[in-house]
Design a protein around this motif. Structure first.
Motif: not given
Length: 254
Positions: A1-29
């Motif tokens: 099971m992925k560590p964030l399975e069933g969780k919902i994350a809100v990431v501001t400023g997520a269209s590029r840069g650090i925010g985008r990388a955070i969104a991708l990683r949390l989704a991967k998890d």
């Protein structure tokens, strides 16, 4: 099971840069990620599409953080999206990443510039978090993206430094308040990261070399360096760590 399975994350400023990388990683998890953006709809949609292409879940939400921002309007949009997808309006992880920079010493700073930087970098996460509290589930996570500039005291980014120092104070006060709900609140201090926002600053090879030397690893930070630390603080593994201002500058403040 992925560590964030069933969780919902809100990431501001997520269209590029650090925010985008955070969104991708949390989704991967395993998290369902709300990809917030201010203006760049194309970039936000590309982030969502990349997440979906790798089997993740995400949706984009547009709202500009500025002087006259109405956070209730932001949450009306977010609530509507979450209600349609999940059946309720609660979530688990808030990453306050959206921010703007401003170069100039005290002599160069107008009142308008001061107000704009403070509005986006401090006022917006403050009131965003305020309205998020009755939507954030117990055992949730708040992660604020601050800056190593709060430690380096560079006069040329004075109002940026002030705004991020305020975010650090918000982090530690909230950590004390929200501990009874099992919610952790932490801040990260990135140094010089190779992103679009720093492209102009780093276009000269000599400037790029100099910036890389600010890290003990003698390289520029990459967006993944920050996103991986966010992933830890978003995960159950970070349950006993709160109120921390974590240097993620590659040793740039040593």
């Amino acid at each position: 099971m992925k560590p964030l399975e069933g969780k919902i994350a809100v990431v501001t400023g997520a269209s590029r840069g650090i925010g985008r990388a955070i969104a991708l990683r949390l989704a991967k998890d395993g998290a369902l990620v709300s990809v917030h953006y201010a203006k760049n709809e194309e970039a936000a949609n590309e982030t969502v599409q990349e997440i979906e292409a790798t089997g993740g879940q995400a949706f984009a939400i547009q709202y500009p953080f500025e002087l006259a921002s109405n956070m209730q309007a932001f949450f009306e949009k977010l609530d509507s999206k979450l209600q349609a997808i999940t059946g309720n309006t609660t979530f688990d992880i808030l990453v306050n990443n959206a921010g703007i920079s401003y170069m100039g010493t005290i002599e160069d700073i107008s009142e308008e510039a001061f107000d704009q930087v403070m509005a986006v970098n401090l006022k917006s996460p403050f009131f965003l978090t305020q309205l998020a509290l009755n939507r954030l589930r117990n055992e949730g996570r708040i992660i604020n993206i601050s800056s190593a500039s709060t430690q380096n005291n560079f006069p040329g980014t004075l109002i940026y430094n002030l705004s991020k120092a305020g975010l650090n104070t918000l982090t530690q006060n909230l950590a004390k308040q929200l501990g009874t709900r099992g919610i952790t609140v932490n801040a990260l201090l990135p140094g010089v990261v190779e992103t679009e926002i720093n492209a102009e600053r780093l276009k000269n090879p000599e400037d790029k070399k100099y910036a890389a030397q600010s890290s003990v690893f003698n390289r520029l930070g990459q967006v993944e360096d920050i996103a991986d630390v966010v992933a830890f603080f978003a995960s159950p593994d970070s349950r006993w760590v709160t109120g921390q201002i974590v240097d993620t500058s590659g040793g740039g403040t040593l």
